[in-house]
Design a protein around this motif. Sequence first.
Motif, short mmCIF file in Angstrom:
data_model
loop_
_atom_site.label_atom_id
_atom_site.label_comp_id
_atom_site.label_asym_id
_atom_site.label_seq_id
_atom_site.Cartn_x
_atom_site.Cartn_y
_atom_site.Cartn_z
N ALA A 130 0.83 -1.20 0.00
CA ALA A 130 0.00 0.00 0.00
C ALA A 130 0.87 1.25 0.00
O ALA A 130 0.57 2.23 -0.71
N CYS A 131 1.94 1.24 0.78
CA CYS A 131 2.86 2.39 0.79
C CYS A 131 3.55 2.55 -0.56
O CYS A 131 3.78 3.68 -1.02
N GLN A 132 3.91 1.43 -1.19
CA GLN A 132 4.45 1.52 -2.54
C GLN A 132 3.48 2.23 -3.48
O GLN A 132 3.88 3.10 -4.27
N GLY A 133 2.22 1.86 -3.40
CA GLY A 133 1.22 2.49 -4.26
C GLY A 133 1.08 3.98 -3.98
O GLY A 133 0.94 4.78 -4.90
N ALA A 134 1.13 4.36 -2.68
CA ALA A 134 0.99 5.77 -2.32
C ALA A 134 2.15 6.60 -2.87
O ALA A 134 1.94 7.68 -3.44
N PHE A 135 3.37 6.10 -2.71
CA PHE A 135 4.51 6.85 -3.24
C PHE A 135 4.59 6.75 -4.76
O PHE A 135 5.09 7.67 -5.42
N GLY A 136 4.10 5.65 -5.32
CA GLY A 136 4.00 5.56 -6.77
C GLY A 136 3.06 6.61 -7.33
O GLY A 136 3.26 7.13 -8.44
N ALA A 137 2.01 6.95 -6.57
CA ALA A 137 1.07 7.98 -7.00
C ALA A 137 1.71 9.36 -7.00
O ALA A 137 1.24 10.26 -7.70
N LEU A 138 2.76 9.55 -6.21
CA LEU A 138 3.55 10.78 -6.30
C LEU A 138 4.51 10.73 -7.48
O LEU A 138 4.68 11.70 -8.21
N LEU A 139 5.13 9.57 -7.66
CA LEU A 139 6.22 9.43 -8.61
C LEU A 139 5.75 9.46 -10.06
O LEU A 139 6.35 10.13 -10.91
N ALA A 140 4.69 8.72 -10.39
CA ALA A 140 4.28 8.58 -11.78
C ALA A 140 3.86 9.91 -12.42
O ALA A 140 4.32 10.23 -13.53
N PRO A 141 3.00 10.72 -11.79
CA PRO A 141 2.66 12.01 -12.42
C PRO A 141 3.86 12.95 -12.50
O PRO A 141 3.99 13.69 -13.47
N ALA A 142 4.74 12.90 -11.49
CA ALA A 142 5.91 13.76 -11.53
C ALA A 142 6.82 13.39 -12.69
O ALA A 142 7.38 14.26 -13.37
N ALA A 143 6.97 12.08 -12.95
CA ALA A 143 7.82 11.62 -14.05
C ALA A 143 7.27 12.09 -15.39
O ALA A 143 8.01 12.65 -16.23
#
Length: 507
Positions: A130-143
């Motif tokens: 779940a934490c991976q998904g939360a930080f992925g939600a920050l990372l993917a749009p930023a990328a």
Amino acid sequence: MNNAAPAQTPAAPDAATTPVREPDAAGADPRRWLILAVVALAQLMVVLDATIVNIALPSAQQALHFSDIERQWVVTAYALAFGSLLLLGGRLTDLIGRKATFITGLAGFAAASAVGGAAGSFGMLVAARACQGAFGALLAPAALSLLTTTFEGTKDRGKAFGIFGAIAGAGGAVGLLLGGLLTQYLTWRWCLYVNLVFAAAACAGAVVLLRRTPASRRPRLDLPGLTAEAGGMFCLVYGFSNAASDGWHAPATWGFLAAGAVLLTAFCYIETRARQPLLPLRIVLDRNRAAAYLSILVTGAGMFGIFLFLTYYLQQTLGFSPVTTGIAFLPMVGAIIVSANLANIVLLPRIGPRWLVAPGMLAAAAGLAWLTRIGVHSSYTADVLPPLLLASAGLGLVLSPSMNTGTAGVTPSDAGAASAMVNTGQQVGGSIGTSLLNTMAASAAASYLASHLNPRLMVGGHPAPALAELAQVHSYTTAFWCAAAMFAAGSVLAALLFRPGAPAAQA
């Protein structure tokens, strides 16, 4: 029907279909290709994480002693957090800066991966996912936002989005190969630990290459909109995930789906009233961008039908090992890379997205329909590889032009939100596709057994192995037919929604 573009220049050119100007040499960032490498590495990590864990699940289940019913939460926890928080991640990218959000997402994703790899219990593993998904939600749009702003106004935008789109489409297949290698030769835990390597390399590149881009203004975060959007996306993803295990008639399924629809409707209303909305509606009300987001959603839903059921078919029916299964998907990677770059670099500036996305979805539908001819004793070379290549070429024609169009013409202050919409379409589409196709496949297998079972085909009170194999293959072909129907419907929608003709030159 006359599909030619009008000769005269429109009075009000549409921003989403308008290509950026080709700059002089001084206008392009000389480090843009290194930045693309950093952004692509981060995107690859996020995309392959959706499939790499699937290969590791059987070994993780044996080591941590959780049940088949609990197993889905290792995947669902990631999807829930990722899908629910993507728009927040996109808006934070616009508010606090792309570099800060990108590095925070990388660091958090790596830390969560380390905790998941060291998990000593099922609960710890699910929490880490779940934490991976939360930080992925920050990372993917930023990328994606970094890619958009770095190549905005350059003649290399098509090449950059071709590469990025190829990674988005092929990353799942790479995850299957890498997961097979790590699980077979090391341990399932390395399917999570490997993210530390990706994140460290991308973080080092980000610190060196990216410039700090503070927001010119610091508006308030749209908390009512955020609450409605996150709650709606959570209910929607949870409802579809629950359908795979409990069925479509379960109260938990339709109740959450109904709640998700209500909350997302409320979110749309809130955004029309908010002074500083989480998702400025000007982004999605543009016709071409809306068509691009819808195309990505349909592609995400259908693409998982290829990955999920073809993986099971190759391993359980044809007897491939995890590593051999991953290698069997490599031609798919090559086909997506070639078609994605051809579409974005050569064709998109000339003919526009409509006559790339719609035929691409038709090609994917044809490939999946061709895959329905597989049987218990089929050959990979003769029966699997040709339709897989056809479907993959179609996916490349859809993904890169859709990502390019979905982020074209937005202002830098809206780049994060537009990028989040691209990732939301892919993530929610994947969740819907997995749940819907899983349910269809399970029902098809049960119906096949019920219609063919007789006392002669029973062994020890269970269906004979040969009959069980036939039922399993029937479930895969049913899923392929459903995925083909999704792509066929998506092709019609793309042909209707995208504007015809090549993008007009910018004034």
